[in-house]
Design an enzyme around this catalytic site. Sequence first.
Site, PDB file in Angstrom:
ATOM      1  N   ASP B 139       0.845  -1.194   0.000  1.00 22.47           N
ATOM      2  CA  ASP B 139       0.000   0.000   0.000  1.00 22.47           C
ATOM      3  C   ASP B 139       0.879   1.242   0.000  1.00 22.47           C
ATOM      4  O   ASP B 139       1.810   1.355   0.800  1.00 22.47           O
ATOM      5  CB  ASP B 139      -0.906  -0.022   1.234  1.00 22.47           C
ATOM      6  N   TYR B 141       1.088   5.716  -0.489  1.00 22.06           N
ATOM      7  CA  TYR B 141       0.644   6.877   0.307  1.00 22.06           C
ATOM      8  C   TYR B 141       0.816   8.083  -0.589  1.00 22.06           C
ATOM      9  O   TYR B 141       1.385   9.082  -0.203  1.00 22.06           O
ATOM     10  CB  TYR B 141       1.590   6.923   1.522  1.00 22.06           C
ATOM     11  N   HIS B 146      -3.781  14.003   0.849  1.00 20.29           N
ATOM     12  CA  HIS B 146      -3.998  13.152   2.022  1.00 20.29           C
ATOM     13  C   HIS B 146      -2.815  13.233   2.989  1.00 20.29           C
ATOM     14  O   HIS B 146      -2.987  13.415   4.188  1.00 20.29           O
ATOM     15  CB  HIS B 146      -4.232  11.707   1.585  1.00 20.29           C
ATOM     16  N   ARG B 155       1.350  17.154  12.957  1.00 16.02           N
ATOM     17  CA  ARG B 155       2.584  17.927  13.157  1.00 16.02           C
ATOM     18  C   ARG B 155       2.438  19.407  12.847  1.00 16.02           C
ATOM     19  O   ARG B 155       3.403  20.152  12.953  1.00 16.02           O
ATOM     20  CB  ARG B 155       3.698  17.360  12.246  1.00 16.02           C
ATOM     21  N   GLU B 211     -10.367   4.017   3.945  1.00 12.41           N
ATOM     22  CA  GLU B 211      -9.472   4.792   3.088  1.00 12.41           C
ATOM     23  C   GLU B 211      -9.852   4.535   1.642  1.00 12.41           C
ATOM     24  O   GLU B 211      -9.852   3.387   1.188  1.00 12.41           O
ATOM     25  CB  GLU B 211      -7.995   4.446   3.336  1.00 12.41           C
ATOM     26  N   GLU B 213      -9.224   4.180  -1.960  1.00  9.06           N
ATOM     27  CA  GLU B 213      -8.026   3.927  -2.752  1.00  9.06           C
ATOM     28  C   GLU B 213      -8.379   3.217  -4.049  1.00  9.06           C
ATOM     29  O   GLU B 213      -9.480   2.674  -4.203  1.00  9.06           O
ATOM     30  CB  GLU B 213      -7.037   3.038  -1.976  1.00  9.06           C
ATOM     31  N   ASP B 245      -8.956   0.498   2.314  1.00  7.18           N
ATOM     32  CA  ASP B 245      -7.968   0.083   3.309  1.00  7.18           C
ATOM     33  C   ASP B 245      -8.516   0.454   4.696  1.00  7.18           C
ATOM     34  O   ASP B 245      -8.165   1.487   5.266  1.00  7.18           O
ATOM     35  CB  ASP B 245      -6.647   0.813   3.015  1.00  7.18           C
ATOM     36  N   ARG B 249      -7.784   3.821  13.582  1.00  4.63           N
ATOM     37  CA  ARG B 249      -6.884   4.960  13.833  1.00  4.63           C
ATOM     38  C   ARG B 249      -6.301   4.980  15.230  1.00  4.63           C
ATOM     39  O   ARG B 249      -5.150   5.397  15.430  1.00  4.63           O
ATOM     40  CB  ARG B 249      -7.630   6.277  13.588  1.00  4.63           C
ATOM     41  N   GLN B 252      -3.676   2.337  15.363  1.00  3.44           N
ATOM     42  CA  GLN B 252      -2.552   2.787  14.536  1.00  3.44           C
ATOM     43  C   GLN B 252      -1.673   3.796  15.263  1.00  3.44           C
ATOM     44  O   GLN B 252      -0.437   3.707  15.228  1.00  3.44           O
ATOM     45  CB  GLN B 252      -3.105   3.405  13.247  1.00  3.44           C
ATOM     46  N   TYR B 256       2.310   2.450  15.538  1.00  2.00           N
ATOM     47  CA  TYR B 256       2.978   2.583  14.241  1.00  2.00           C
ATOM     48  C   TYR B 256       4.422   3.099  14.293  1.00  2.00           C
ATOM     49  O   TYR B 256       5.129   3.009  13.286  1.00  2.00           O
ATOM     50  CB  TYR B 256       2.138   3.434  13.281  1.00  2.00           C
ATOM     51  N   LYS B 265      -4.309  -2.178  10.359  1.00  2.00           N
ATOM     52  CA  LYS B 265      -4.642  -2.319   8.944  1.00  2.00           C
ATOM     53  C   LYS B 265      -4.871  -3.768   8.533  1.00  2.00           C
ATOM     54  O   LYS B 265      -5.529  -4.018   7.528  1.00  2.00           O
ATOM     55  CB  LYS B 265      -3.483  -1.778   8.086  1.00  2.00           C
ATOM     56  N   THR B 269      -8.969  -5.620   4.148  1.00  2.00           N
ATOM     57  CA  THR B 269      -8.882  -4.661   3.046  1.00  2.00           C
ATOM     58  C   THR B 269      -9.893  -5.145   2.019  1.00  2.00           C
ATOM     59  O   THR B 269      -9.856  -6.313   1.637  1.00  2.00           O
ATOM     60  CB  THR B 269      -7.459  -4.655   2.438  1.00  2.00           C
ATOM     61  N   THR B 362      -4.674   6.564   0.129  1.00  2.00           N
ATOM     62  CA  THR B 362      -5.920   7.318   0.207  1.00  2.00           C
ATOM     63  C   THR B 362      -5.902   8.470  -0.788  1.00  2.00           C
ATOM     64  O   THR B 362      -4.971   9.275  -0.779  1.00  2.00           O
ATOM     65  CB  THR B 362      -6.075   7.902   1.620  1.00  2.00           C
ATOM     66  N   GLU B 376      -9.932  12.631   7.810  1.00  2.00           N
ATOM     67  CA  GLU B 376      -9.853  13.946   7.188  1.00  2.00           C
ATOM     68  C   GLU B 376     -11.219  14.644   7.153  1.00  2.00           C
ATOM     69  O   GLU B 376     -11.327  15.828   7.432  1.00  2.00           O
ATOM     70  CB  GLU B 376      -9.304  13.828   5.760  1.00  2.00           C
TER      71      GLU B 376
HETATM   72 CA   LIG Z   1      -3.783   3.161   2.904  1.00  2.00          CA
HETATM   73 MG   LIG Z   2      -6.065  -2.819   4.953  1.00  2.00          MG
END
Ligand SMILES: [Ca+2]
Ligand SMILES: [Mg+2]
Lengths: 434, 434
Positions: B139, B141, B146, B155, B211, B213, B245, B249, B252, B256, B265, B269, B362, B376
């Site tokens: 996967d 990014y 996104h 951040r 997500e 995708e 996906d 959250r 994650q 992560y 994740k 999927t 995403t 988002e």
């Molecule tokens: Ca993804």
């Molecule tokens: Mg997945």
Amino acid sequence: MVEQQGHVPMKSLIPYDESNHFPLENIPFGAFQNPTTGKTSTCTRIGDLVIDLGLLEQHGLFDGPLFSTLEKDSHVFSHQHLNKFMELGAPYWHEARVTLQTLFSHDSSKINQELLSQVSFSYNAVQMTLPVFIRDYTDFYSSKNHAYNVGVMFRGPENALQPNYLHLPVGYHGRASSIVLDGKEIIRPRGQTSADQKNPSFSECKRLDFELEIGAFVGKSNPLGQPVKIGEAPYHIFGFCLLNDWSARDIQAWEYVPLGPFNAKNFATTISPWIITSEALEPFKVKLPVQDPTPLKYLQDDNNYSYNVDLEVHLQTPQLQEGTLISKSNFKYMYWSTNQQLVHHTVTGCNLNVGDLLGSGTISGPVKEEYGSMLELSWGGKEPLKLPNGEERTFLQDGDTLTIRGVCKGQGYTIGFGDCSGKILPALDESNFF
Amino acid sequence: MVEQQGHVPMKSLIPYDESNHFPLENIPFGAFQNPTTGKTSTCTRIGDLVIDLGLLEQHGLFDGPLFSTLEKDSHVFSHQHLNKFMELGAPYWHEARVTLQTLFSHDSSKINQELLSQVSFSYNAVQMTLPVFIRDYTDFYSSKNHAYNVGVMFRGPENALQPNYLHLPVGYHGRASSIVLDGKEIIRPRGQTSADQKNPSFSECKRLDFELEIGAFVGKSNPLGQPVKIGEAPYHIFGFCLLNDWSARDIQAWEYVPLGPFNAKNFATTISPWIITSEALEPFKVKLPVQDPTPLKYLQDDNNYSYNVDLEVHLQTPQLQEGTLISKSNFKYMYWSTNQQLVHHTVTGCNLNVGDLLGSGTISGPVKEEYGSMLELSWGGKEPLKLPNGEERTFLQDGDTLTIRGVCKGQGYTIGFGDCSGKILPALDESNFF
Ligand SMILES: [Ca+2]
Ligand SMILES: [Mg+2]
Ligand SMILES: [Ca+2]
Ligand SMILES: [Mg+2]
Ligand code: NI
């Protein structure tokens, strides 16, 4: 849980001495190309002989109570991979092991010299092949010494371990397609690196590393959505191999935030040819230290164990043909057990399939001589390793051969894993890329 | 590169109207359980009919110059997956497409009503199955919008994009085993979360997300150690599907660092049932903006493109049976192209196999209505989405059904992907874990 008291070594009709890594107590499983039939078949090894399990099966020699219930033409061993055998489950694994120990015991009534010469081959004369079809490969990070060392180098001793480290077995999904067998040469990767962590350049990897690991093969699946409980985990693990998670440190440093290592790891992972079963390793169980903080309930295990497997890393260079020991470690230096890794993997419902591979993570011991990567042995490249002939190494150079070995020392016998070795070839030239 | 000028829609012997997503211009590939034979077979769809390709093959109807060279009993379509067909390569994909367009054209001489009724089934009456055996799933990014949105939330706007983001298509290895087909219900995961990012608790996921995708299927392999050049990449891509996906959250956020998402994740999927080929999408190519900074040479592509695929996300809740549009996006909102992703994947030598799946990441458009995740759309849970019946949503709730749709609008015809949908079931109770 401790090594057997007063174990009398088994006697085989195949001669081998006490130091041989493949006595009847081992009975590893693998796959090879049968030089007579030309076919890839599953196999075991006793002493220095590789034995074609497909041929034994075709001779009707797997005749225990469980195997006898299988349909005549089911052929679980006459395949290029072990998956069909592994799918049968733990009682069958045990019966196959006992059947083989009986067939090849010194007083066997079923194997005569003619049959033996038909089904067995000198190890040096055969080509081993990947033992299992590995659909999904996951790599963990479960040696605390390793995580601490890496953390000190990157963040200093105070924040060496990430906040989650002692609460869950950190892992990531690896690349299954690039898992290769012992002996396969490894091309030095090219890719993006960045000295200032801002501007990249396209360069061959200058910090090529190994990672000393043990791999666990899943032998029992769990359905999607259904987690495995900690008490069930041992029945899901068929056996173990040695694993080298080749790593391009300079590529890794630039790419890994925020989604983890990618190109730095996916060019190759080497495994040893033999799967040493959980049952063969049973006498070498070592209880792991009590975990502090206590993990969440789903990870708690009163009987949390690893195995006493002595691990060695040998480096051979073009100038040093003998090879030299550069690290000694042990599978007992794990913070999270294989059972805990497996349970954690499934906690949100992920389905594991028979043949999936779980890497332990780099197994480093507490002292420098026991570190499981060049990154740690040379402390980020700052303290080169001195080899016996005066050469120095921070990371691996072209022409170097890195070999991992693993051994369990029993009473009067030794169980070995076979080599996990790879030689570094120079990077491809740029014309291969654009 | 642009949509066809003055294209006259093809006419089929199977009636459908202009808004149907599966005209002769589409010819998608999938797999289904044939309700008559009970066997899983590969298939295509024209209008509202699913057509068994295995049966067409058995009738000798793939008789173009290339397929005629195949051995009589090669049966590339009479399998439960498309891999064998895909392995034949791009010239065969083209011939199969043309053969099917000819067979089912309005003036076809080879398909009579009897044969048609034997090989075709109403879409509503069949069960679709996974089209491809996916050995490895990656996967990416690659939507800058996104990555920027997520970066701002975590951040702040100044450091929103990581330093590597504009230099390489960031990606990670995903879990292949838990890829499921449209319609499969998704059990809300349980796992470790930590409110203070220090002390974890065992909890059901409270921030369950989707997500939006697109997935690309690899149709041509590259050997281990041999990277793919950017000019060759298009020939390695068989086609595309929709992909959700699913992401936990809160799990994650805790897990992560430093190795990327794992349990958050790997529980599921979802992909849509049809693979829309690169050839069918050819008229919808959209040139991507010039990349600044210019990427390294191996990623440079004078003809860098994506496709004009309108994407929609619909949310249905137990109280809102109709379902409501919560996001509109488009595959053209990619920073890194699929070709660049594929090339980057192989740069250090990783081998891709036929059937491997590459997720786009995403796909968020520049404005809020085009964001491709609840994270988002609700801006980290701070700005709940208001649904038409007054309900609010930050993340997905039990009983919600999330559906992704994708459509290309051609001149006088429409190409659709089929639904990519999943309903959320409540988490398992704790007795399933310990
Ligand atoms: Ca993804
Ligand atoms: Mg997945
Ligand atoms: Ca590793
Ligand atoms: Mg690796
Ligand atoms: Ni043509």
